[in-house]
Design a protein around this motif. Structure first.
Motif, PDB file in Angstrom:
ATOM      1  N   GLN A 132       0.830  -1.205   0.000  1.00  0.00           N
ATOM      2  CA  GLN A 132       0.000   0.000   0.000  1.00  0.00           C
ATOM      3  C   GLN A 132       0.864   1.254   0.000  1.00  0.00           C
ATOM      4  O   GLN A 132       0.520   2.249  -0.648  1.00  0.00           O
ATOM      5  CB  GLN A 132      -0.929  -0.012   1.216  1.00  0.00           C
ATOM      6  CG  GLN A 132      -1.992  -1.091   1.176  1.00  0.00           C
ATOM      7  CD  GLN A 132      -2.857  -1.105   2.427  1.00  0.00           C
ATOM      8  OE1 GLN A 132      -2.865  -0.157   3.205  1.00  0.00           O
ATOM      9  NE2 GLN A 132      -3.598  -2.195   2.626  1.00  0.00           N
ATOM     10  N   VAL A 133       1.982   1.226   0.711  1.00  0.00           N
ATOM     11  CA  VAL A 133       2.915   2.349   0.677  1.00  0.00           C
ATOM     12  C   VAL A 133       3.435   2.558  -0.742  1.00  0.00           C
ATOM     13  O   VAL A 133       3.545   3.695  -1.223  1.00  0.00           O
ATOM     14  CB  VAL A 133       4.094   2.112   1.646  1.00  0.00           C
ATOM     15  CG1 VAL A 133       5.149   3.213   1.479  1.00  0.00           C
ATOM     16  CG2 VAL A 133       3.612   2.070   3.086  1.00  0.00           C
ATOM     17  N   LEU A 134       3.717   1.472  -1.445  1.00  0.00           N
ATOM     18  CA  LEU A 134       4.219   1.574  -2.821  1.00  0.00           C
ATOM     19  C   LEU A 134       3.183   2.207  -3.737  1.00  0.00           C
ATOM     20  O   LEU A 134       3.527   3.022  -4.603  1.00  0.00           O
ATOM     21  CB  LEU A 134       4.615   0.188  -3.345  1.00  0.00           C
ATOM     22  CG  LEU A 134       5.763  -0.518  -2.629  1.00  0.00           C
ATOM     23  CD1 LEU A 134       6.076  -1.843  -3.310  1.00  0.00           C
ATOM     24  CD2 LEU A 134       7.001   0.358  -2.587  1.00  0.00           C
ATOM     25  N   VAL A 135       1.912   1.837  -3.558  1.00  0.00           N
ATOM     26  CA  VAL A 135       0.850   2.456  -4.362  1.00  0.00           C
ATOM     27  C   VAL A 135       0.796   3.953  -4.093  1.00  0.00           C
ATOM     28  O   VAL A 135       0.665   4.770  -5.017  1.00  0.00           O
ATOM     29  CB  VAL A 135      -0.514   1.796  -4.061  1.00  0.00           C
ATOM     30  CG1 VAL A 135      -1.639   2.557  -4.762  1.00  0.00           C
ATOM     31  CG2 VAL A 135      -0.517   0.338  -4.509  1.00  0.00           C
ATOM     32  N   GLY A 136       0.897   4.324  -2.825  1.00  0.00           N
ATOM     33  CA  GLY A 136       0.903   5.750  -2.493  1.00  0.00           C
ATOM     34  C   GLY A 136       2.073   6.477  -3.113  1.00  0.00           C
ATOM     35  O   GLY A 136       1.926   7.584  -3.637  1.00  0.00           O
ATOM     36  N   ARG A 137       3.247   5.861  -3.084  1.00  0.00           N
ATOM     37  CA  ARG A 137       4.434   6.479  -3.683  1.00  0.00           C
ATOM     38  C   ARG A 137       4.278   6.637  -5.190  1.00  0.00           C
ATOM     39  O   ARG A 137       4.755   7.613  -5.776  1.00  0.00           O
ATOM     40  CB  ARG A 137       5.658   5.627  -3.369  1.00  0.00           C
ATOM     41  CG  ARG A 137       6.055   5.638  -1.914  1.00  0.00           C
ATOM     42  CD  ARG A 137       6.599   6.999  -1.513  1.00  0.00           C
ATOM     43  NE  ARG A 137       7.943   7.192  -2.037  1.00  0.00           N
ATOM     44  CZ  ARG A 137       8.557   8.374  -2.115  1.00  0.00           C
ATOM     45  NH1 ARG A 137       7.920   9.480  -1.741  1.00  0.00           N
ATOM     46  NH2 ARG A 137       9.781   8.473  -2.574  1.00  0.00           N
ATOM     47  N   LEU A 138       3.622   5.702  -5.829  1.00  0.00           N
ATOM     48  CA  LEU A 138       3.377   5.796  -7.269  1.00  0.00           C
ATOM     49  C   LEU A 138       2.574   7.053  -7.583  1.00  0.00           C
ATOM     50  O   LEU A 138       2.927   7.830  -8.482  1.00  0.00           O
ATOM     51  CB  LEU A 138       2.643   4.533  -7.716  1.00  0.00           C
ATOM     52  CG  LEU A 138       2.337   4.329  -9.196  1.00  0.00           C
ATOM     53  CD1 LEU A 138       2.221   2.826  -9.477  1.00  0.00           C
ATOM     54  CD2 LEU A 138       1.011   4.994  -9.590  1.00  0.00           C
ATOM     55  N   PHE A 139       1.467   7.250  -6.853  1.00  0.00           N
ATOM     56  CA  PHE A 139       0.632   8.435  -7.087  1.00  0.00           C
ATOM     57  C   PHE A 139       1.383   9.718  -6.719  1.00  0.00           C
ATOM     58  O   PHE A 139       1.235  10.745  -7.396  1.00  0.00           O
ATOM     59  CB  PHE A 139      -0.668   8.337  -6.283  1.00  0.00           C
ATOM     60  CG  PHE A 139      -1.697   7.442  -6.901  1.00  0.00           C
ATOM     61  CD1 PHE A 139      -2.414   7.848  -8.014  1.00  0.00           C
ATOM     62  CD2 PHE A 139      -1.946   6.184  -6.388  1.00  0.00           C
ATOM     63  CE1 PHE A 139      -3.362   7.026  -8.595  1.00  0.00           C
ATOM     64  CE2 PHE A 139      -2.883   5.345  -6.953  1.00  0.00           C
ATOM     65  CZ  PHE A 139      -3.596   5.759  -8.066  1.00  0.00           C
ATOM     66  N   GLN A 140       2.170   9.673  -5.652  1.00  0.00           N
ATOM     67  CA  GLN A 140       2.955  10.854  -5.287  1.00  0.00           C
ATOM     68  C   GLN A 140       3.913  11.235  -6.419  1.00  0.00           C
ATOM     69  O   GLN A 140       4.045  12.407  -6.766  1.00  0.00           O
ATOM     70  CB  GLN A 140       3.753  10.577  -4.008  1.00  0.00           C
ATOM     71  CG  GLN A 140       2.970  10.701  -2.726  1.00  0.00           C
ATOM     72  CD  GLN A 140       3.875  10.590  -1.502  1.00  0.00           C
ATOM     73  OE1 GLN A 140       4.849   9.850  -1.482  1.00  0.00           O
ATOM     74  NE2 GLN A 140       3.550  11.351  -0.463  1.00  0.00           N
ATOM     75  N   GLY A 141       4.605  10.255  -6.979  1.00  0.00           N
ATOM     76  CA  GLY A 141       5.553  10.534  -8.046  1.00  0.00           C
ATOM     77  C   GLY A 141       4.880  11.115  -9.271  1.00  0.00           C
ATOM     78  O   GLY A 141       5.361  12.093  -9.858  1.00  0.00           O
ATOM     79  N   LEU A 142       3.750  10.542  -9.675  1.00  0.00           N
ATOM     80  CA  LEU A 142       3.037  11.040 -10.853  1.00  0.00           C
ATOM     81  C   LEU A 142       2.601  12.485 -10.650  1.00  0.00           C
ATOM     82  O   LEU A 142       2.799  13.339 -11.526  1.00  0.00           O
ATOM     83  CB  LEU A 142       1.823  10.154 -11.134  1.00  0.00           C
ATOM     84  CG  LEU A 142       0.988  10.518 -12.359  1.00  0.00           C
ATOM     85  CD1 LEU A 142       1.809  10.383 -13.636  1.00  0.00           C
ATOM     86  CD2 LEU A 142      -0.265   9.632 -12.443  1.00  0.00           C
ATOM     87  N   GLY A 143       2.006  12.765  -9.493  1.00  0.00           N
ATOM     88  CA  GLY A 143       1.561  14.131  -9.232  1.00  0.00           C
ATOM     89  C   GLY A 143       2.708  15.114  -9.158  1.00  0.00           C
ATOM     90  O   GLY A 143       2.649  16.205  -9.741  1.00  0.00           O
ATOM     91  N   GLU A 144       3.772  14.737  -8.467  1.00  0.00           N
ATOM     92  CA  GLU A 144       4.907  15.649  -8.313  1.00  0.00           C
ATOM     93  C   GLU A 144       5.631  15.894  -9.637  1.00  0.00           C
ATOM     94  O   GLU A 144       6.138  16.985  -9.880  1.00  0.00           O
ATOM     95  CB  GLU A 144       5.898  15.093  -7.288  1.00  0.00           C
ATOM     96  CG  GLU A 144       5.690  15.608  -5.888  1.00  0.00           C
ATOM     97  CD  GLU A 144       5.768  17.116  -5.814  1.00  0.00           C
ATOM     98  OE1 GLU A 144       6.434  17.744  -6.651  1.00  0.00           O
ATOM     99  OE2 GLU A 144       5.142  17.681  -4.914  1.00  0.00           O
ATOM    100  N   GLY A 145       5.726  14.860 -10.483  1.00  0.00           N
ATOM    101  CA  GLY A 145       6.371  15.051 -11.780  1.00  0.00           C
ATOM    102  C   GLY A 145       5.659  16.102 -12.612  1.00  0.00           C
ATOM    103  O   GLY A 145       6.292  16.953 -13.248  1.00  0.00           O
ATOM    104  N   ILE A 146       4.338  16.073 -12.601  1.00  0.00           N
ATOM    105  CA  ILE A 146       3.546  17.056 -13.354  1.00  0.00           C
ATOM    106  C   ILE A 146       3.689  18.441 -12.737  1.00  0.00           C
ATOM    107  O   ILE A 146       3.888  19.436 -13.442  1.00  0.00           O
ATOM    108  CB  ILE A 146       2.064  16.622 -13.375  1.00  0.00           C
ATOM    109  CG1 ILE A 146       1.918  15.296 -14.124  1.00  0.00           C
ATOM    110  CG2 ILE A 146       1.211  17.707 -14.043  1.00  0.00           C
ATOM    111  CD1 ILE A 146       0.529  14.689 -14.021  1.00  0.00           C
ATOM    112  N   ILE A 147       3.608  18.515 -11.405  1.00  0.00           N
ATOM    113  CA  ILE A 147       3.700  19.809 -10.722  1.00  0.00           C
ATOM    114  C   ILE A 147       5.043  20.482 -10.998  1.00  0.00           C
ATOM    115  O   ILE A 147       5.104  21.668 -11.363  1.00  0.00           O
ATOM    116  CB  ILE A 147       3.486  19.639  -9.211  1.00  0.00           C
ATOM    117  CG1 ILE A 147       2.032  19.275  -8.919  1.00  0.00           C
ATOM    118  CG2 ILE A 147       3.854  20.926  -8.458  1.00  0.00           C
ATOM    119  CD1 ILE A 147       1.769  18.909  -7.467  1.00  0.00           C
ATOM    120  N   ALA A 148       6.137  19.743 -10.816  1.00  0.00           N
ATOM    121  CA  ALA A 148       7.466  20.319 -11.004  1.00  0.00           C
ATOM    122  C   ALA A 148       7.657  20.820 -12.436  1.00  0.00           C
ATOM    123  O   ALA A 148       8.190  21.909 -12.663  1.00  0.00           O
ATOM    124  CB  ALA A 148       8.539  19.291 -10.656  1.00  0.00           C
TER     125      ALA A 148
END
Length: 496
Positions: free
Chosen positions: A122-138
């Motif tokens: 579940q932590v890995l799933v959360g990290r996946l979504f965090q990475g996708l969102g942060e990549g777009i934001i940056a």
């Protein structure tokens, strides 16, 4: 090449505007909110990196699954790169405002999943979504810099973002460690939620809605995005292997996938990369090589320096971690000093000094390991940080300026994406080098020193390549005069 009166007037106006840029302008009412918004977008990325890296080991102890720890970083990185590659298309399709809000919500979703997780998957799933969102934001935050600020303030914005990175390098581990030790690792994850909420509120207030005259939207190049992500994933996975031959084979396959995908993208009508990307005959192409190669070379220190200090010189975790903070301080201080220079032409002429200082710093680290002189490590880290500080902001601005206006969103989005890719490739290449030389947790001190010596010697070679492209970028940029349309495009943009 002859110039018209309009060209000369534009150049004079641009030079006058450049000379008037002041740090204090970033804090004036007409720029303050935009400054805070973009810096907060960078802060989400920077602080999240340091928060999670500090808190994750405690989560692993609670759940078990230590073998999955590296995947928490790998998935985040891969999906951040995919998000960055997708950002320009999303900005054109939905507008920067809607894309940023949606990306922030994706990031919050990932943070909530990870915070409430009851297992490592579940932590890995959360990290996946965090990475996708942060990549777009940056990526979109980079693209918004020339839209929300006049050219004279762009160097100051990059300097402000350098301060954010330094603050994250210092405060991130301290805050995360305090929250993890006195409350829970979940508290370190949760801090991202109120920060993201503030970011969304600022985006709603500052970033304008897309106008009716938005550019024609291109289809999402799904196949190429998957191929790019697969290539980076293979590189990241290769770094986890213990067998040197299998690791080398996977790196070769990954590089082949990435190279073929770049060639395919160049032939496409709807490309992800900007026109002229990686061409050695254009300043945009050579500049992008610098953006890739400098982080790639510096990844040697990011992966192995703290470990080397702890095992070769018996440094404690805090003292060893100080070397990373030293680089961050040097980067930020140098970036602020360079951004304070009023001459844009002088800043451009200094771009090649960045790769030179990186090369000298890495040579210092190599000599430190060869001679067992730990003081050279700190001198080397200062030089490496100064190298990035001297050139990074100016180079980013130059690459935006030399891109045709329709291609600038692609270029801006590519900058943080390519930087992350450089670190990923570097980690794999240096991991392969260390493994071939016998690097292992139980290796003898002499074997460990020999492996690290090979790693940093290779990083010196890569930094020399970045120096070549740095010199060539300066020459190409200085021999290129802006056209009339480009001069106008660089004038301040007024947003209603």
């Amino acid at each position: 090449m002859s110039t018209t009166k309009d060209d000369r007037d534009a150049g004079k106006a641009e030079g006058h505007s450049e000379a008037e840029g002041r740090w204090a302008e970033l804090l004036q009412p007409n720029h303050l909110a935009a400054t805070v918004t973009l810096c907060l977008g960078v802060a989400l990325f920077a602080f999240n990196e340091f928060f999670i890296s500090t808190a994750l080991p405690t989560a692993v102890e609670e759940f078990g699954g230590a073998a999955l720890l590296s995947w928490a970083f790998t998935l985040y990185l891969v999906f951040a790169i995919i998000g960055g590659a997708l950002a320009a298309n999303l900005k054109a399709r939905f507008g920067a405002r809607n894309a940023l809000i949606a990306a922030a919500l994706v990031f919050v979703t990932g943070t909530v999943i990870a915070t409430l997780a009851t297992s490592m998957p579940q932590v890995l799933v959360g990290r996946l979504f965090q990475g996708l969102g942060e990549g777009i934001i940056a990526a979109i935050c980079y693209a918004l810099i020339p839209e929300l600020f006049p050219p004279r303030l762009v160097p100051k914005v990059f300097g402000a973002e350098a301060i954010v990175w330094a603050s994250a390098a210092f405060a991130g581990p301290l805050i995360s460690g305090f929250l993890t030790e006195h409350w829970s690792w979940r508290a370190a994850f949760f801090v991202n939620i109120p920060a993201a909420a503030i970011f969304i509120a600022l985006v709603l207030a500052i970033v304008p809605r897309r106008s009716a005259s938005a550019q024609i939207v291109q289809p999402i190049p799904l196949f190429r995005l998957i191929a790019f992500g697969l290539g980076i994933l293979l590189i990241s996975v290769s770094n986890m292997l213990q067998n040197g031959f299998a690791m080398a084979a996977l790196v070769v396959v990954a590089i082949a996938v990435l190279v073929n995908t770049v060639h395919l993208d160049r032939r496409s009508r709807h490309s992800i990369l900007p026109l002229g990307a990686f061409s050695i005959g254009r300043p945009l192409g050579t500049g992008l090589w610098i953006i890739l190669l400098m982080p790639l070379a510096q990844a040697s220190g990011s992966v192995y320096l703290v470990y080397g200090l702890q095992h070769l010189w018996n440094f404690g975790p805090t003292a060893a971690g100080f070397s990373s903070a030293l680089m961050a301080m040097s980067w930020s201080l140098t970036a602020i000093l360079v951004a304070s220079l009023r001459s844009h032409d002088l800043r451009v002429r200094l771009i090649w000094v960045g790769p030179l200082l990186l090369c000298l710093g890495l040579i210092g680290l190599t000599v430190a390991i060869a001679t067992a002189e730990f003081r050279l490590v700190f001198a080397g880290q200062i030089a490496i940080g100064a190298g990035f500080g001297v050139c990074w902001g100016t180079l980013s601005q130059l690459l935006m300026d030399v891109s045709p206006p329709p291609e600038r969103d692609k270029t801006s989005a590519l900058l943080p994406t390519l930087q992350s890719a450089g670190y990923a490739v570097g980690a794999a290449v240096f991991g392969l080098t260390a493994n071939i030389r016998g690097f292992d947790e139980g290796a003898r001190l002499a074997v460990m020193r020999d492996a690290l010596l090979a790693v940093f010697a290779l990083s010196c070679v890569i930094s020399v390549a970045s120096l070549f492209f740095g010199i060539r970028t300066v020459r190409l940029a200085r021999s290129r005069r802006p056209t009339r349309s480009e001069a106008r495009a660089q004038r301040p943009v007024t947003v209603d």
